[in-house]
Design an enzyme around this catalytic site. Structure first.
Site, PDB file in Angstrom:
ATOM      1  N   PHE A 180       0.760  -1.224   0.024  1.00  0.00           N
ATOM      2  CA  PHE A 180       0.048   0.232   0.040  1.00  0.00           C
ATOM      3  C   PHE A 180       0.791   1.276   0.116  1.00  0.00           C
ATOM      4  O   PHE A 180       0.325   2.391  -0.436  1.00  0.00           O
ATOM      5  CB  PHE A 180      -1.002  -0.065   1.324  1.00  0.00           C
TER       6      PHE A 180
ATOM      7  N   LYS B 263      -1.450  -7.064  -9.067  1.00  0.00           N
ATOM      8  CA  LYS B 263      -2.383  -7.021  -7.998  1.00  0.00           C
ATOM      9  C   LYS B 263      -1.931  -5.811  -7.455  1.00  0.00           C
ATOM     10  O   LYS B 263      -1.266  -5.846  -6.512  1.00  0.00           O
ATOM     11  CB  LYS B 263      -2.551  -8.355  -7.161  1.00  0.00           C
TER      12      LYS B 263
ATOM     13  N   GLU C 172      -5.220  -3.707  -1.792  1.00  0.00           N
ATOM     14  CA  GLU C 172      -6.605  -3.558  -1.514  1.00  0.00           C
ATOM     15  C   GLU C 172      -6.686  -1.970  -0.873  1.00  0.00           C
ATOM     16  O   GLU C 172      -7.833  -1.541  -0.747  1.00  0.00           O
ATOM     17  CB  GLU C 172      -7.307  -4.673  -1.059  1.00  0.00           C
TER      18      GLU C 172
ATOM     19  N   CYS D  81       9.732   1.316   3.307  1.00  0.00           N
ATOM     20  CA  CYS D  81      10.699   0.434   3.773  1.00  0.00           C
ATOM     21  C   CYS D  81      12.091   1.004   3.896  1.00  0.00           C
ATOM     22  O   CYS D  81      13.001   0.279   4.478  1.00  0.00           O
ATOM     23  CB  CYS D  81      10.893  -0.575   2.654  1.00  0.00           C
TER      24      CYS D  81
ATOM     25  N   GLU E 127       9.459  -4.019  12.911  1.00  0.00           N
ATOM     26  CA  GLU E 127       8.983  -3.001  12.102  1.00  0.00           C
ATOM     27  C   GLU E 127       7.776  -2.337  12.514  1.00  0.00           C
ATOM     28  O   GLU E 127       6.715  -3.198  12.665  1.00  0.00           O
ATOM     29  CB  GLU E 127       8.943  -3.494  10.610  1.00  0.00           C
TER      30      GLU E 127
END
Ligand code: NAD
Length: 497
Positions: free
Chosen positions: A159, A183, A186, A291, A387
């Site tokens: 995302f 993909k 979502e 990241c 994380e």
């Protein structure tokens, strides 16, 4: 449930938007609400596509593959030149979509679109750089190799960068002659629906790029589909590892990039002004949802002046969507996770030097946590090791350079690490000892830019050990055909002849 301001997202298959297969059968397709992190307002509904949708998308990509892969690399790159112009023309609109669905501030959103453009630029330069090699290997006998596309490839994205991360794979994959099923996350499904329209307008033929929305089911269906020849994944480490293992069982090419815990080390001779600015920008930019964000700062000795500057700069940050302001995080689960880590650290004796918890609102008002700086004394605090993926910086003072290196090396991730110093010798000492794939010297976000490849080590990357983007991307999205030729009979021919 679907209205003009809360539209229903559709898959993109064979150059058009289509409802999921199950919708036409019995309207049983399920949708998830998509919310804007700024105010928790529902802005659309994303379908939970199934294996049947994946089958449709893969069939479209497979049908498009022969004609697309038969075009020359130069021809495909020519189409990407038009795509590049369209991305530039629509960059502002795309950035607005990223702001709405993701929560970045406008400047960060625009920068992420432009960073995506860099991989397009690299892909359209491939006719100049992706040639094979040729050598006369013995008298009268030559070998050459060419790069051959794989076929249908899949790209599964997270995302946190709705355009930029898809652009880490898509341009190189299709320039090399592959076709793709992508993909999107979502949580941010909108922006790529605009990008695929731009690809079509640029002249990318129908079926070359397809989108299937949803969560785990379409990802597993893509991995398992026999016509999908390679899978790239970017997301959390535990899912990256699962994806990688599932692909390995099928002997399928895979590159799965995972999460991170990036250590910054400040040597006593670092430039305090530059280091403090960089570290604050790195841990709070994109609300820490990068990241490559700075998450742990190890100071060698107690560097009070540096810590004071970091605190002052972090305290000055304000919430919002304008340049320099800090946006929300993606959802309520993220708010809960971040505040839990801050609470736990506080309970174990850490000092919360800058507290982002007062930024939180009721769940219906958006997903806010402010920049937070934690000064740890307990080396076991989970905030120092896990994380968190929010605007949280953990600071720990260590005694020596070797202790700092040992802590960095012990963390299971290996995406990025950075040393702040004014000494080349110190920088060299650390760079050679970091256990991370992307190292920085006096850089808050040490992202390698094209033509360099992007990728971490350890639990930040699983799979076939290529990197993404740059020549790593070319290597991943092609295979080599080796050809050995002889045109003239040779005297004294050996067995090789
Ligand atoms: P995520 O792992 O939750 O989701 C990533 C993708 O996997 C999404 O498309 C999601 O729908 C899909 N997915 C969810 N559950 C799945 C399952 N069980 N099986 C298969 N697929 C599944 O990650 P996220 O929260 O969207 O993104 C944040 C993470 O991504 C962070 O850990 C961040 O460090 C990482 N990230 C890494 C890089 C990198 O280059 N290493 C870059 C960007 C983000």
């Amino acid at each position: 449930m679907f209205t003009e301001d809360q539209p229903r997202i559709r898959n993109w298959i064979n150059g058009q938007f289509v409802d999921p297969v199950s919708a036409s059968a019995d309207a049983a397709v399920q949708y998830l609400p998509v919310t804007s992190p700024f105010n928790a307002r529902v802005i659309g509904h994303v379908p939970l596509s199934t294996a049947a949708d994946v089958a449709q998308a893969v069939a479209s990509a497979k049908e498009a593959f022969p004609a697309w892969s038969n075009r020359t690399l130069k021809d495909r790159a020519g189409i990407l030149i038009r795509f590049h112009s369209l991305l530039t023309k629509h960059a502002d609109q795309l950035a607005d979509m990223v702001v709405l669905e993701h929560g970045k501030n406008k400047a960060e959103a625009l920068a992420s679109v432009l960073k995506g453009q860099e991989t397009v630029e690299y892909a359209l330069s491939l006719p100049q750089v992706a040639q094979g090699k040729i050598l006369e290997v013995s008298r009268g006998i030559s070998c050459y190799d060419t790069r051959v596309p794989l076929g249908v490839v899949a790209s599964v994205v997270p995302f946190n960068f709705p355009v930029m991360v898809p652009m880490l794979t898509l341009p190189i994959a299709i320039a090399m002659g592959n076709t793709m099923v992508l993909k999107p996350s979502e949580k941010v499904p909108f922006t790529m629906t605009k990008v695929v329209e731009l690809l079509k307008e640029a002249g990318v033929p129908d079926g070359v790029v397809n989108l299937v929305h949803g969560t785990a089911e379409p990802v597993n269906a893509l991995i398992d589909h026999p016509d999908v020849k390679a899978v790239t994944f970017v997301g959390t480490s535990h899912i990256a590892e699962m994806v990688s293992q599932r692909c390995h069982k099928l002997n399928k090419r895979v590159l799965a990039l995972g999460g991170a815990k990036n250590h910054m080390i400040s040597a006593p001779d670092c430039n305090i002004e530059m280091t403090s600015t960089d570290v604050v920008n790195s841990f709070s930019g994109c609300s820490g949802q990068r990241c490559m964000a700075a998450t742990v700062l190890l100071t060698i000795g107690h560097q009070q002046a540096l810590v004071d500057k970091i605190v002052a700069k972090a305290e000055a940050l304000r919430p919002g969507s304008l340049a320099g302001e800090v946006g929300p995080v993606i959802d309520q689960a993220s708010v809960d996770k971040i505040t839990r880590y801050i609470n736990e650290a506080e309970a174990s004796g850490a000092r919360i030097l800058v507290d982002g918890r007062p930024w939180t609102k009721s769940q219906s008002e958006g997903f806010w946590v402010g920049p937070t700086v934690i000064l740890h004394t307990n080396k076991q605090d989970p905030a120092l090791h896990d994380e968190i993926f929010g605007p949280v910086l953990s600071i720990l003072a260590v005694e020596t350079a070797e202790e700092a290196i040992a802590i960095e090396n012990a963390n299971p991730y290996g995406n990025a690490a950075c040393i702040y110093t004014n000494s080349g010798a110190t920088a060299d000492h650390f760079i050679k000892r970091f256990s991370a794939g992307m190292c920085g010297v006096n850089i808050g976000v040490a992202v390698p830019r094209e033509p360099f490849s992007f990728g971490g080590w350890n639990k930040s990357r699983f799979g076939n050990h290529c990197d993404i983007t740059g020549d790593g991307g070319v290597e991943f999205f092609s295979t080599r055909r080796k050809v050995t030729t002889k045109w003239v009979p040779q005297e004294n021919a050996s067995w090789m002849s």
